[in-house]
Design a protein around this motif. Structure first.
Motif, PDB file in Angstrom:
ATOM      1  N   LYS A 523       0.847  -1.188   0.000  1.00 47.20           N
ATOM      2  CA  LYS A 523       0.000   0.000   0.000  1.00 47.20           C
ATOM      3  C   LYS A 523       0.885   1.241   0.000  1.00 47.20           C
ATOM      4  N   ILE A 524       0.460   2.271  -0.692  1.00 49.45           N
ATOM      5  CA  ILE A 524       1.283   3.460  -0.777  1.00 49.45           C
ATOM      6  C   ILE A 524       1.226   4.256   0.520  1.00 49.45           C
ATOM      7  N   ALA A 525       2.288   4.984   0.766  1.00 49.10           N
ATOM      8  CA  ALA A 525       2.416   5.840   1.945  1.00 49.10           C
ATOM      9  C   ALA A 525       2.621   7.273   1.468  1.00 49.10           C
ATOM     10  N   PRO A 526       2.517   8.247   2.377  1.00 43.84           N
ATOM     11  CA  PRO A 526       2.765   9.633   1.973  1.00 43.84           C
ATOM     12  C   PRO A 526       4.100   9.832   1.267  1.00 43.84           C
ATOM     13  N   ASP A 527       5.143   9.103   1.690  1.00 43.21           N
ATOM     14  CA  ASP A 527       6.445   9.225   1.027  1.00 43.21           C
ATOM     15  C   ASP A 527       6.361   8.887  -0.453  1.00 43.21           C
ATOM     16  N   ASP A 528       5.532   7.889  -0.805  1.00 44.07           N
ATOM     17  CA  ASP A 528       5.395   7.507  -2.216  1.00 44.07           C
ATOM     18  C   ASP A 528       4.767   8.634  -3.033  1.00 44.07           C
ATOM     19  N   VAL A 529       3.777   9.294  -2.428  1.00 43.20           N
ATOM     20  CA  VAL A 529       3.122  10.420  -3.116  1.00 43.20           C
ATOM     21  C   VAL A 529       4.117  11.549  -3.329  1.00 43.20           C
ATOM     22  N   LEU A 530       4.843  11.903  -2.274  1.00 42.29           N
ATOM     23  CA  LEU A 530       5.800  13.006  -2.376  1.00 42.29           C
ATOM     24  C   LEU A 530       6.898  12.707  -3.383  1.00 42.29           C
ATOM     25  N   GLU A 531       7.388  11.484  -3.390  1.00 39.60           N
ATOM     26  CA  GLU A 531       8.474  11.137  -4.320  1.00 39.60           C
ATOM     27  C   GLU A 531       7.980  11.123  -5.758  1.00 39.60           C
ATOM     28  N   ALA A 532       6.754  10.643  -5.981  1.00 41.15           N
ATOM     29  CA  ALA A 532       6.207  10.638  -7.341  1.00 41.15           C
ATOM     30  C   ALA A 532       6.112  12.057  -7.890  1.00 41.15           C
ATOM     31  N   VAL A 533       5.774  13.004  -7.035  1.00 44.25           N
ATOM     32  CA  VAL A 533       5.657  14.401  -7.469  1.00 44.25           C
ATOM     33  C   VAL A 533       7.038  15.036  -7.615  1.00 44.25           C
ATOM     34  N   ALA A 534       7.934  14.769  -6.664  1.00 40.42           N
ATOM     35  CA  ALA A 534       9.278  15.362  -6.726  1.00 40.42           C
ATOM     36  C   ALA A 534      10.045  14.916  -7.960  1.00 40.42           C
ATOM     37  N   THR A 535       9.746  13.728  -8.463  1.00 42.68           N
ATOM     38  CA  THR A 535      10.441  13.217  -9.650  1.00 42.68           C
ATOM     39  C   THR A 535       9.645  13.455 -10.932  1.00 42.68           C
ATOM     40  N   ALA A 536       8.578  14.244 -10.857  1.00 45.99           N
ATOM     41  CA  ALA A 536       7.772  14.535 -12.044  1.00 45.99           C
ATOM     42  C   ALA A 536       8.593  15.306 -13.066  1.00 45.99           C
ATOM     43  N   GLU A 537       8.258  15.099 -14.332  1.00 47.63           N
ATOM     44  CA  GLU A 537       8.971  15.759 -15.431  1.00 47.63           C
ATOM     45  C   GLU A 537       8.850  17.286 -15.340  1.00 47.63           C
ATOM     46  N   GLU A 538       7.758  17.777 -14.774  1.00 46.18           N
ATOM     47  CA  GLU A 538       7.578  19.220 -14.621  1.00 46.18           C
ATOM     48  C   GLU A 538       8.677  19.861 -13.789  1.00 46.18           C
ATOM     49  N   PHE A 539       9.364  19.068 -12.970  1.00 44.76           N
ATOM     50  CA  PHE A 539      10.451  19.584 -12.131  1.00 44.76           C
ATOM     51  C   PHE A 539      11.823  19.147 -12.640  1.00 44.76           C
ATOM     52  N   ASP A 540      11.908  18.684 -13.877  1.00 47.89           N
ATOM     53  CA  ASP A 540      13.155  18.068 -14.335  1.00 47.89           C
ATOM     54  C   ASP A 540      14.325  19.038 -14.420  1.00 47.89           C
ATOM     55  N   SER A 541      14.045  20.341 -14.473  1.00 45.66           N
ATOM     56  CA  SER A 541      15.142  21.311 -14.593  1.00 45.66           C
ATOM     57  C   SER A 541      15.434  22.047 -13.288  1.00 45.66           C
ATOM     58  N   VAL A 542      14.756  21.675 -12.221  1.00 44.73           N
ATOM     59  CA  VAL A 542      15.039  22.315 -10.933  1.00 44.73           C
ATOM     60  C   VAL A 542      16.465  21.975 -10.514  1.00 44.73           C
ATOM     61  N   SER A 543      17.191  22.979 -10.077  1.00 46.22           N
ATOM     62  CA  SER A 543      18.567  22.751  -9.632  1.00 46.22           C
ATOM     63  C   SER A 543      18.708  23.178  -8.179  1.00 46.22           C
TER      64      SER A 543
END
Length: 806
Positions: A523-543
């Protein structure tokens, strides 16, 4: 030619009394024809009036006008400017974010104002009651249509205009700064020759002397900013000594402030006669009107800064004082060049590179450069304006070519063809390969491909489309029918990606998380949700800057993030700190943008989970989203579902052990007052808690014991005694009861539980679910009923029954 002669009923809608030469020449095409119009003219030549003329004609004919503003920051400014239309009893409505949209007002508006991105999102949902107003547009004005060539944003504008024309075929008025290939834009929009205008530099109200000045690039980027600042002041100084004003564009809000501070010291060192410290009346006015201490001290020396982070009142005052001459040197971000008509004798672009929170350091758009330089020269005051680009010597030739030749407008559709094609298929406007080609023929991409076939690889266009479709099929966004009809249809994944405006890589990542839930991998946990968003392509250029690394590491200490890149760790750290209500100052500059984009992505992930994995997983995402928005603890997040309960009140109530809407109802108004709320607040909070769903679980005749090998089917009743809502009901049995969560934990169930029943329903009144009780080898079994609401950040309601096996 006076406005009152031409449009007597709309004379008060214009900010001037007479049309200028350029406006007079375009006027017949705008008022006496229904053809589409394309007009290219120098910055500050009065293009806004062309938009207003077209809007007046539409309103006079009883129609609705749409104005597409290039930037979100400018939509509200346009709403303020067009109070003039409001005074004539025509309503102006700015369409903003999803949650702030008032469809009723949008439907009744005479003039709609939107960004390309918002219009794209709205037209994708045009068949919903919420967005049906976009199919009722009579004239569409595109301000700064040369944004077609902007990275990423350009393709959005292109496909959205093509889609809007297919939906309701409005008259299109496209306005642009000077560009060499205006005829291509006219061909795309089917504007005839007689309504296509190329107003050259001779229509500039003031001649422009533009050039490039270089500086010596050093090893330290911080020191380089000051080298460029001193170069900018060298260029501005002769004009400042003659009471000519200078506008200096820098890359960020913070840089406007820092540059203004340093410039004040340098001006004093150079003994440049500036400032109004002797003007007691202005001194008193600025002291009373400005809350920003740095700005208040700067304006007295004739120096100021302007950016979107200032309050509207402060921005308005800076603009007013600049126009009045009290401010002689103004530092600003690029937004000022696009929106406000604030010319200066001298314009200097100090920074040609900008830091984007989502993209990292990028070159300033050539369109931005030309737009800024176009602000040089004050009509009615100067015979000539001076514009300078300050850059490293290695880039000087690039900018000299730009100033000499201008910038041909290209299509950017090829860079994101798959995303936009998926959106069209998801809307059902494309159902086979031939319709894909028909769609492409409505785009600017197709027009430019005909003009430059080799550059656009036009001979291989059909194969390119086939490859694109095959990739969409391989990645699960599109399905193609049998060989007999070759029909094209979007999958649920493709529909969700389009509806929630996601990049396809992100949508694929979200779908993979749903697959994990369905495959029983845990079962997914809050960490899974946060990581899925943090690794989204929309953030691919964040430095991640070096100065941010310690703060990031401190937030993520003890967390396994070895597979994440530095930028992804930064996003994750910002989201974690936001959920806990405290973002470190080192991360604050980018946190707002990242949080805003992250909450949109979490909302989209919740929709994926709801559609593809079930209501419980969706509810978890909704709780994570609410925590990031409000910065409250996990056990109190459900309180944020109550109207008038924000982060402060949620934390106050949780400290008094009131952590759920049910607790609020049980406490009553008196209990809320005792917890620290005023009576005037306690009453609506109590009523808000009552307006949410509230669940009771009735186990009926559920056995306490069962013999080994025996089985019995029982019925458990779920009763909603609050407001109706969508709900997921799940029954699990766990062969290790000691691991089961408590009835108030809100957990999604232990990892070793076995699902017996799962259903999704609109819970109004009662719902009965069957539960099989099976005698097993274990001495006892524990059954858990869990009810989750996917659209509310409420903790799942859980209740248990233990059965002894004899």
């Amino acid at each position: 030619m006076e406005v009152a002669e031409v449009l007597p009923e709309f004379a008060d809608a214009f900010a001037f009394e007479e049309f200028n030469r350029m406006q007079r020449e375009a006027l017949p095409a705008l008022l006496e024809s229904d053809d589409n119009v394309v007009a290219s003219a120098p910055t500050a030549s009065g293009k806004t009036a062309l938009a207003e003329l077209a809007i007046c004609k539409a309103l006079a004919d009883g129609g609705t006008a749409l104005f597409i503003a290039p930037l979100r920051a400018l939509t509200n400014e346009k709403e303020d400017d067009w109070d003039r239309f409001e005074s004539l009893d025509y309503s102006v409505y700015v369409v903003t974010g999803e949650r702030d949209l008032n469809p009723r007002r949008a439907r009744r508006a005479d003039i709609l104002v939107m960004t390309p991105e918002k219009l794209d999102s709205a037209t994708r949902k045009h068949d919903s009651r919420r967005y049906d107003f976009v199919t009722d547009i009579d004239v569409c004005v595109i301000d700064e249509v040369h944004l077609l060539d902007a990275d990423r944003r350009g393709s959005v504008l292109e496909v959205t205009i093509s889609r809007l024309r297919r939906l309701c075929d409005p008259r299109v008025i496209a306005l642009s700064a000077t560009m060499p290939n205006v005829t291509d834009v006219a061909a795309w929009l089917d504007a005839p020759d007689e309504t296509t205008f190329e107003f050259g530099e001779e229509y500039r109200p003031v001649d422009l002397n533009a050039g490039v000045k270089t500086y010596t690039h050093g090893e330290n980027s911080f020191a380089d900013k000051y080298r460029r600042l001193y170069r900018a002041l060298d260029l501005a100084e002769p004009h400042l000594r003659e009471d000519g004003q200078t506008l200096v564009f820098v890359s960020s809000r913070q840089d406007t402030v820092q540059a203004a501070k340093k410039a004040r010291d340098e001006i004093a060192e150079r003994d440049i006669p500036m400032g109004v410290r002797g003007d007691i009346e202005f001194h008193d006015e600025s002291k009373e009107a400005l809350d920003n201490d740095t700005l208040r001290n700067s304006v007295l020396d004739g120096v100021a800064f302007h950016h979107a982070g200032l309050s509207k009142d402060e921005r308005d005052l800076v603009e007013q004082w600049f126009k009045e001459g009290h401010i002689e040197l103004l530092f600003s971000t690029s937004t000022l060049a696009w929106g406000v008509n604030l010319p200066a004798r001298c314009v200097v672009i100090r920074d040609t590179k900008v830091h984007d929170p989502l993209e990292g350091e990028v070159d300033m758009s050539p369109l931005d450069v030309l737009q800024m330089l176009g602000r040089a020269g004050r009509p009615g005051y100067d015979d000539i304006g001076y514009g300078w680009v300050v850059c490293d010597g290695a880039e000087a030739d690039k900018y000299r070519r730009l100033l000499r030749d201008g910038k041909e407008i290209e299509s950017r559709l090829a860079e994101s063809l798959e995303t936009h094609l998926n959106a069209e298929i998801a809307m059902g406007t494309i159902t086979d390969l031939e319709e894909v080609m028909n769609w492409l023929e409505t785009t600017f991409y197709y027009v430019r491909g005909q003009s430059k076939p080799e550059a656009y690889d036009f001979p291989n266009l059909r194969q390119r489309v086939r490859d694109c479709l095959e990739d969409l099929v391989d990645r699960g966004f599109v399905e193609i029918g049998d060989s007999a009809n070759l029909s094209i249809e979007a999958t649920p994944r493709g529909v969700l990606a389009s509806k929630y405006y996601l990049r396809l890589e992100t949508a694929a990542r979200f779908a993979a998380l749903c697959d994990r839930v369905n495959d029983g991998a845990g079962k997914i946990a809050p960490d899974d949700v946060l990581e899925a968003v943090a690794t989204a392509e929309e953030f691919d250029s964040v430095s991640a800057r070096q100065s941010e690394r310690d703060a990031i590491n401190a937030i993520l200490v003890g967390r396994e993030t070895g597979d994440l890149e530095a930028g992804q760790r930064k996003v994750l750290a910002i989201l974690r700190s936001a959920a806990n209500g405290s973002t470190p100052s080192e991360l604050a500059s980018d946190a707002w943008v990242i949080r805003r984009n992250a909450t949109r992505l979490i909302s989209a992930l919740g929709a994926f989970l709801d559609r593809l994995a079930g209501p419980h997983a969706a509810n978890l995402a909704r709780r994570v989203e609410a925590r990031i928005e409000n910065g409250v603890a996990e056990d109190a997040v459900g309180l944020t579902a109550i109207d008038r309960v924000g982060p402060g009140r949620a934390s106050k109530l949780a400290a008094e052990e009131l952590t759920t809407p049910g607790d609020i109802v049980s406490a009553g108004i008196d209990g809320l007052v005792a917890a620290g709320l005023s009576e005037g607040v306690a009453e609506p909070v109590y009523e808000g808690a009552q307006s949410l769903p509230s669940v009771e679980v009735d186990w009926g005749e559920f056995p306490e014991t069962i013999a080994t090998g025996e089985n019995e089917v029982c019925e458990v009743t779920i009763r909603n005694v609050g407001e109706p809502a969508r709900a997921g009901i799940r029954v699990t049995v766990n062969d290790q009861p000691s691991n089961a969560p408590s009835s108030r934990s809100g957990a999604d169930g232990p990892d070793d539980s076995v699902e017996m029943t799962s259903t999704s329903t609109y819970l109004r009144g009662e719902e009965t679910v069957p539960v099989g009780v099976f005698g097993a080898d274990a001495a006892e079994l524990e059954y858990t009923v869990s009810v989750a609401f996917p659209e509310e950040p409420l903790l799942p309601i859980q209740d248990q029954r233990r059965v002894d096996v004899e």
